[in-house]
Design a protein around this motif. Sequence first.
Motif, PDB file in Angstrom:
ATOM      1  N   SER A 180       0.757   6.146   2.976  1.00  0.00           N
ATOM      2  CA  SER A 180      -0.681   5.810   3.002  1.00  0.00           C
ATOM      3  C   SER A 180      -1.327   6.194   4.332  1.00  0.00           C
ATOM      4  O   SER A 180      -2.096   5.431   4.913  1.00  0.00           O
ATOM      5  CB  SER A 180      -0.926   4.307   2.800  1.00  0.00           C
ATOM      6  OG  SER A 180      -0.314   3.847   1.648  1.00  0.00           O
TER       7      SER A 180
ATOM      8  N   SER B 274       0.831  -1.193   0.000  1.00  0.00           N
ATOM      9  CA  SER B 274       0.000   0.000   0.000  1.00  0.00           C
ATOM     10  C   SER B 274       0.872   1.251   0.000  1.00  0.00           C
ATOM     11  O   SER B 274       0.657   2.193  -0.758  1.00  0.00           O
ATOM     12  CB  SER B 274      -0.906   0.004   1.240  1.00  0.00           C
ATOM     13  OG  SER B 274      -1.462   1.283   1.424  1.00  0.00           O
ATOM     14  N   ALA B 275       1.872   1.241   0.859  1.00  0.00           N
ATOM     15  CA  ALA B 275       2.715   2.436   0.989  1.00  0.00           C
ATOM     16  C   ALA B 275       3.534   2.681  -0.282  1.00  0.00           C
ATOM     17  O   ALA B 275       3.561   3.792  -0.823  1.00  0.00           O
ATOM     18  CB  ALA B 275       3.629   2.279   2.199  1.00  0.00           C
TER      19      ALA B 275
ATOM     20  N   PHE C 257       1.178  10.921   1.894  1.00  0.00           N
ATOM     21  CA  PHE C 257       0.718  10.204   0.715  1.00  0.00           C
ATOM     22  C   PHE C 257       1.500   8.898   0.554  1.00  0.00           C
ATOM     23  O   PHE C 257       0.940   7.832   0.363  1.00  0.00           O
ATOM     24  CB  PHE C 257       0.886  11.094  -0.519  1.00  0.00           C
ATOM     25  CG  PHE C 257       0.309  10.513  -1.771  1.00  0.00           C
ATOM     26  CD1 PHE C 257      -1.042  10.663  -2.050  1.00  0.00           C
ATOM     27  CD2 PHE C 257       1.097   9.823  -2.678  1.00  0.00           C
ATOM     28  CE1 PHE C 257      -1.590  10.125  -3.213  1.00  0.00           C
ATOM     29  CE2 PHE C 257       0.560   9.290  -3.840  1.00  0.00           C
ATOM     30  CZ  PHE C 257      -0.783   9.446  -4.104  1.00  0.00           C
TER      31      PHE C 257
ATOM     32  N   CYS D  71      -6.348   4.179   5.861  1.00  0.00           N
ATOM     33  CA  CYS D  71      -5.885   2.973   5.182  1.00  0.00           C
ATOM     34  C   CYS D  71      -5.174   2.037   6.155  1.00  0.00           C
ATOM     35  O   CYS D  71      -5.458   0.840   6.212  1.00  0.00           O
ATOM     36  CB  CYS D  71      -4.957   3.366   4.044  1.00  0.00           C
ATOM     37  SG  CYS D  71      -4.401   1.986   3.112  1.00  0.00           S
TER      38      CYS D  71
HETATM   39  N1  PHE Z   1       1.018   5.303  -0.619  1.00  0.00           N
HETATM   40  C1  PHE Z   1       0.574   5.208  -1.960  1.00  0.00           C
HETATM   41  C2  PHE Z   1       1.685   5.663  -2.875  1.00  0.00           C
HETATM   42  O1  PHE Z   1       2.737   6.026  -2.446  1.00  0.00           O
HETATM   43  C3  PHE Z   1      -0.683   6.002  -2.203  1.00  0.00           C
HETATM   44  C4  PHE Z   1      -1.717   5.829  -1.162  1.00  0.00           C
HETATM   45  C5  PHE Z   1      -2.136   6.888  -0.397  1.00  0.00           C
HETATM   46  C6  PHE Z   1      -2.269   4.564  -0.904  1.00  0.00           C
HETATM   47  C7  PHE Z   1      -3.057   6.750   0.613  1.00  0.00           C
HETATM   48  C8  PHE Z   1      -3.202   4.395   0.096  1.00  0.00           C
HETATM   49  C9  PHE Z   1      -3.588   5.471   0.853  1.00  0.00           C
HETATM   50  O2  PHE Z   1       1.530   5.673  -4.053  1.00  0.00           O
END
Ligand code: PHE
Length: 471
Positions: free
Chosen positions: A225, A22-23, A222, A230
């Motif tokens: 996540s 996810s991250a 971001f 999340c």
């Molecule tokens: N962390 C993910 C990325 O770096 C984007 C994301 C943001 C996913 C928030 C889940 C929640 O692309």
Amino acid sequence: MKKEQRGQWGSRFGFIMAAAGSAVGLGNIWRFPYLAGENGGGAFIIFYLIFVVLIGMSVMLTEFAVGRMTDTAAVGSFKSIDKRWTFAGVLGVISAFFIMGFYPVVGGWAVAYIFKSATGLLAAPDVIGDSFGAFITNAWEPLIWTAVFLFLNVVVVVRGISKGIEAAGKILMPMLFVLLIIIIVKGLTLPNSVEGLKFLFTPDFSKVNGEMLLAALGQAFFSLSLGMGCMITYGSYLKKDENLPANTFIVSGLDTLVALMAGLAIFPALFSFGMEPAAGPGLVFVVVPTIFAKMGGIGTVLSIIFFVALFVAALTSSVSLLEVAASYFIDERGWSRAKAVVSVSAVMIVLCVLASLSLGVMADMPIPVLGVGTFDLLDILTDKIFLAIGGVLVTVFAGWFVKKEDLEREITNNGTIPFPLFETWYTLIKFDVPIIIAVVAIAGIMGIEQQAVMIFGLLIIRFLALFSKKL
Ligand code: PHE
């Protein structure tokens, strides 16, 4: 609903791969390099790292703890502890919809570029920039790829937690590492590549200002996540004997490592070919293939590898976003997983169509008053406001509305694992984190061009808070 019925991670490795999946995403490979490029390299990276360690890790541990403590996804977590806070969870679900309104568009570009790399894109290096411009402004072509990308998300998330999201993460994340390492090795062995290292690691502090700090903070949220429920949701599928601090450390460490690896994959090669670092969002779609084109035959292979890596990273992140939105309907409204996933992605595809068209056909028609197109609106709202405010909300919530003993019990697994930093972490989330975010956010918002968008975002949050009890 019982834990077994909601779904649960099958193994510790599986959870770590899913959470790191996810991250690690477009944030690391697409956005981090261009933000670093635009903000002077080293100085941006230093502040980014400070924010990750000080704020990011504290917030991630908070989210894991709150999620596992309550055993429900974002909205239910807040609601089950204090009804007035339901809106904080709802804000997270809205953020998930908003990010999924542009993320699959870029994910689709990555899929398209795997095929384009294989079918002659690199044959004419001089027109790679023009062809990217023509591609993303085209009405239909990017939409088809977006649909392909979103469809793959649905396939993974419908299969559930351990059979879908975890299984995908366990295969795709290790693959991503191998692919990136191949590209880094090639880049570092090019002549003059050390210029790229200097750019990445020598800070130019004259570039530091409020806007840059907000960019670094927004990027930390971001990329990890955070700030939208999340990690609360992923934490809610965790077994009670998992070590939360250790998992926080590993997941945020892996995320930071991949961001730096993306920098190492791009900048040494970029400087070696005498190109410009500050290339904006087009950096990985224009500059990167151009560099590969100049490498001859092997470049085609590397380019395919690079875009597969980008696609893989994007997919494991967007499944987590889809999960946050879908889990709300599963946990709170009692929908079946299939119904939730399909309905939620139907809304997302509509947003994606608007976002994609806003870069081309509708480029001359910005949203009235706000003055930006849909793509930029969704990006700015989430990255610069919602996630940071979501971070303030979850820490203030945990620091002031959850009992300290409950947090301690959750984080130390009932006193069975030691966590010597507990007091430090608690002070950080109770006082420091909300204050630092507020200061950076205010400094950044003052410098930003799109103030109407900022005010609009704040109004949405205020509006949600007003109706908090009805949500
Ligand atoms: N962390 C993910 C990325 O770096 C984007 C994301 C943001 C996913 C928030 C889940 C929640 O692309």
